[in-house]
Enzyme design. Structure first.
Site, PDB file in Angstrom:
ATOM      1  N   TYR A   1       0.838  -1.206   0.000  1.00 12.30           N
ATOM      2  CA  TYR A   1       0.000   0.000   0.000  1.00 12.30           C
ATOM      3  C   TYR A   1       0.869   1.251   0.000  1.00 12.30           C
ATOM      4  CZ  TYR A   1      -3.185   3.630   1.577  1.00 12.30           C
ATOM      5  OH  TYR A   1      -3.899   4.802   1.685  1.00 12.30           O
ATOM      6  N   SER A   2       1.829   1.313   0.903  1.00 12.50           N
ATOM      7  CA  SER A   2       2.711   2.467   1.009  1.00 12.50           C
ATOM      8  C   SER A   2       3.490   2.683  -0.290  1.00 12.50           C
ATOM      9  CB  SER A   2       3.676   2.275   2.181  1.00 12.50           C
ATOM     10  OG  SER A   2       4.530   3.385   2.341  1.00 12.50           O
TER      11      SER A   2
END
EC number: 1.1.1.-
Length: 263
Positions: free
Chosen positions: A154-155
């Protein structure tokens, strides 16, 4: 026409409502027809003098042909603003090999967070170039600027959005096209599994209104004043302290999930 992806929940829905409040015609994109119909009705009940269109698209399952059809529909109208908001994260923070849903979840997060922002932007830019006018707003996350343990993919996908948009700014800076990245911290939405808003965690309506007001004033911003203050302060914080903060945030999210299951 102003286009919003992920337009039936959270920040995306709030963007659509606030754009409608400002008198703009809206093109909603989301995966669930019933939610699209409901959101369209809610907008028109409040702002009956605008036009609202929608397209159904599940970005976890979309094919090349689906993208072609969607872009054909979008290019039937003049698009002044494209807000690439659709996004996806893990249900719970976890190390990479233990992410719930495994490779299926990881694939979905990558597909939803990277492909729409890239392909829709590429597909709509030609008409903006022809007019020498247009605005592209890509919704990232402060998670793209912080090495967040247990949010690896996600990051990383949010970092892609930040990098992608900054390059677009260089490529189109003399073409009359504004490209902006929004990198919020915590906003009270279903995605973060936290319905409670506060001065540092605004609700989606407050955030969207504030964020839209930054267009043309900042090429990259968190979109909200208290978020910006936090973000600027984070730059001076040692990474070991940030790691502790992320660990604490992860524990809070897990506790919240457990509390929900007990109810």
């Amino acid at each position: 026409m102003k286009v919003v992806t992920g337009a039936t929940d959270g920040i995306g829905r709030s963007y659509a409502l606030d754009l409608a409040r400002r008198g703009f015609n809206i093109f909603l994109i989301s995966r669930t027809k019933s939610k699209l119909v409901k959101t369209k009705k809610q907008i028109l009940n409040k702002y009956s003098d605008i036009e609202v269109r929608y397209a159904i698209c599940d970005f976890t399952r979309v094919s090349y042909e689906d993208y072609k059809r969607l872009l054909h529909s979008l290019n039937e109208v003049d698009i002044g603003i494209l807000i690439n908001n659709v996004g996806m994260c893990f249900d719970n923070p976890e190390v990479l090999h233990r992410v719930e849903g495994g490779i299926d979840t990881l694939t979905n997060v990558i597909n939803v967070n990277i492909l729409p922002v890239t392909l829709l932007t590429a597909g709509i830019l030609p008409q903006m170039m022809a007019r020498k006018s247009g605005i592209i707003v890509n919704i990232g996350s402060a998670a793209g600027s912080i090495h967040m343990a247990k949010w690896s993919v996600y990051s990383a996908t949010k970092k892609y959005i930040e990098w992608f948009t900054s390059i677009l700014q260089k490529e189109y800076e003399n073409e009359g096209i504004i490209c902006q990245t929004i990198t919020p911290l915590l906003v009270s939405t279903n995605m973060i599994k936290n319905p409670l808003s506060s001065i540092f965690c605004p609700n989606s309506d407050s955030f969207a209104k504030s964020s839209l007001n930054t267009i043309g004033n900042s090429s990259s911003t968190t979109g909200y004043i208290t978020h910006q203050i936090q973000f600027e302060l984070i730059k001076f914080v040692p990474e070991i302290i940030i790691d502790l903060f992320v660990k604490n945030l992860n524990n809070q999210l897990l506790d919240y999930q457990l509390d929900k299951k007990r109810v």
